[in-house]
Design an enzyme around this catalytic site. Structure first.
Site, short mmCIF file in Angstrom:
data_model
loop_
_atom_site.label_atom_id
_atom_site.label_comp_id
_atom_site.label_asym_id
_atom_site.label_seq_id
_atom_site.Cartn_x
_atom_site.Cartn_y
_atom_site.Cartn_z
N GLY A 164 -31.29 -2.72 8.46
CA GLY A 164 -32.57 -2.06 8.28
C GLY A 164 -33.12 -1.75 9.68
N ALA A 165 -33.56 -0.50 9.87
CA ALA A 165 -33.87 -0.04 11.23
C ALA A 165 -34.85 -0.96 11.99
CB ALA A 165 -34.39 1.39 11.16
N ARG A 184 -24.74 -0.36 16.38
CA ARG A 184 -24.88 0.63 15.31
C ARG A 184 -25.52 1.89 15.90
NH1 ARG A 184 -26.98 -1.17 9.60
NH2 ARG A 184 -25.65 0.56 8.97
N ASP A 230 -33.85 5.94 9.06
CA ASP A 230 -33.24 5.38 10.27
C ASP A 230 -33.52 6.21 11.52
OD1 ASP A 230 -31.57 4.15 7.97
OD2 ASP A 230 -31.16 2.94 9.74
N LYS A 284 -30.04 6.00 4.46
CA LYS A 284 -28.84 5.53 3.77
C LYS A 284 -28.19 6.63 2.94
CE LYS A 284 -27.22 2.42 4.07
NZ LYS A 284 -26.08 2.23 5.00
O1 MRU Z 1 -27.11 0.31 6.63
P1 MRU Z 1 -28.47 -0.30 6.47
O2 MRU Z 1 -28.54 -1.27 5.35
O3 MRU Z 1 -29.00 -0.84 7.76
O4 MRU Z 1 -29.38 0.94 6.07
C1 MRU Z 1 -30.76 0.74 5.97
C2 MRU Z 1 -31.51 1.95 5.54
O5 MRU Z 1 -30.96 3.01 5.34
C3 MRU Z 1 -33.00 1.79 5.46
O6 MRU Z 1 -33.53 2.66 4.50
C4 MRU Z 1 -33.64 2.11 6.82
O7 MRU Z 1 -33.01 1.42 7.84
C5 MRU Z 1 -35.08 1.82 6.83
S1 MRU Z 1 -35.44 0.11 6.75
C6 MRU Z 1 -37.13 -0.07 6.76
#
Ligand code: MRU
Length: 360
Positions: A54-55, A96, A244, A255
């Site tokens: 999660g970002a 990442r 993200d 995502k």
């Molecule tokens: O691959 P992830 O689980 O890190 O992807 C997370 C997402 O796509 C979330 O929607 C995004 O990071 C926002 S979290 C507040």
């Protein structure tokens, strides 16, 4: 009875022990396992393996990782201190590529290191600790404000749909897309939340469905390919997702599976909102075409979560972790400074200017 998942801190620094404690998100919901990260490699791996994800949570983890790297540097020579911090920053930044919060947090930490030369190495380390803690504390307040702005768009009894996990587990508290759901829950809004399972890593099923249920919110889990039908049935009044990286023109990477939701939402007249702290807005990236989309291992699609492999051996797999939703499909972007509407090139520039003025 076990502790509620919402009582855990997603990321917590134990400074005296130089340990970063995270909830291992790959084990949820079946097991709440805490991981104690001490080395840079462990922190890098935890981010890469999505044990913390999660970002915003990635940004907080990286900030503490940078501080722990600084703490380990044993020198009084400031130039050497800075020189040794540079590779630590690059290493963490390589974990990442898509979530801009990672480089945003590391750049913020690095700036503090560069500006603290007059204080000397020992005091600079304390400044870095304060900065990392500030990034985490600001994340909580930011999510709360996003939640308040988001809630202003919603009515009691609404059906909401969300994707992946932009929840408390992806942040320091409240989440981004889920913040309005938590605030609404406290204020008796009785939302019905449809939660996409989010193939291939099931962040929706394992994490969002879990944390919303733990909060007592009415949540229904659906497979990703059911979302359009659920919208067509008239059960969804708004789609709320996280993000993200938002490009300067409003294109938003989130995502994989977010783009089809936006297309379906447009088809069925459902407003589609992206919830994004300004730390996720990247004004250096002009449009979604320039966003680096992470590709992940094929086994996530072919083997993971199945009792046995469910795809022919050697089949080619395409496994991008994110997609980009075109700005013209996004009804509004909800930030901690307010709700931003099209045309995004102007409105995002204005909100970033407002933020810069307030930060002075
Ligand atoms: O691959 P992830 O689980 O890190 O992807 C997370 C997402 O796509 C979330 O929607 C995004 O990071 C926002 S979290 C507040």
């Amino acid at each position: 009875m076990g502790q509620n998942i919402l009582d855990y801190e997603t990321v917590a620094l134990q400074d005296e022990a130089s340990v970063l404690v995270i909830v291992d998100q790959t084990r949820l919901p079946n097991e709440t396992r805490l991981l104690r990260l001490t080395t840079q490699k462990e922190i890098w791996q935890a981010i890469y393996l999505l044990q913390v994800r999660g970002a915003p949570a990635i940004g907080v983890t990286a900030a503490y990782g940078f501080y722990l790297a600084a703490k380990e540097i044993n020198t009084e020579d400031y130039q050497e201190f800075l020189a040794r911090l540079q590779p630590a920053k690059e290493y963490l930044n390589s974990a990442r590529p898509t979530a801009v919060n990672l480089s945003w947090a590391l750049n913020r930490m690095h700036r503090v290191a560069r500006c603290s030369e007059a204080l000397g190495v020992a005091a600079a380390k304390q400044c870095l600790l304060r900065e990392a803690r500030a990034i985490q504390a600001e994340d909580i307040e930011t999510c709360r404000r996003i939640g308040e702005y988001g809630l202003s768009l919603l009515k009691p009894g609404y059906g909401l749909l969300t994707h992946c996990n932009a929840g408390q587990l992806a942040t320091s508290k409240y989440g981004t897309a889920t913040a309005s759901m938590y605030l609404g829950q406290q204020r008796g809004y009785h939302f019905h939340v449809y939660c996409d399972e989010t193939r291939p890593l099931l962040q929706g099923a394992r994490l969002t469905a879990f944390e919303l249920s733990e909060a007592g919110i009415d949540v229904t889990l659906i497979c990703d390919n059911m979302a359009a039908s659920v919208m067509k049935n008239g059960w969804v009044n708004a789609v709320f997702t996280g993000c993200d990286r938002v490009a300067a023109n409003g294109d938003a990477a989130n995502k994989i599976g977010t783009l089809p939701l936006a297309i379906a939402a447009r088809r069925f007249g459902v407003p589609f909102y992206i919830c994004a702290p300004t730390s996720t807005v990247d004004m250096e990236t002009g449009s979604g075409e320039a966003i680096h989309i992470e590709q992940r291992p094929p086994e996530e699609v072919t083997d993971m979560w199945y009792r046995e492999r469910m795809a022919p051996e050697h089949v080619k797999v395409y496994n991008p972790a994110f997609d980009v939703t075109d700005a013209d499909l996004i009804t509004a972007i909800i930030t901690e400074y307010g709700i931003v509407y099209p045309p995004y090139t102007q409105s995002l520039a204005a909100i970033m200017k407002q933020k810069a003025a307030q930060d002075k």
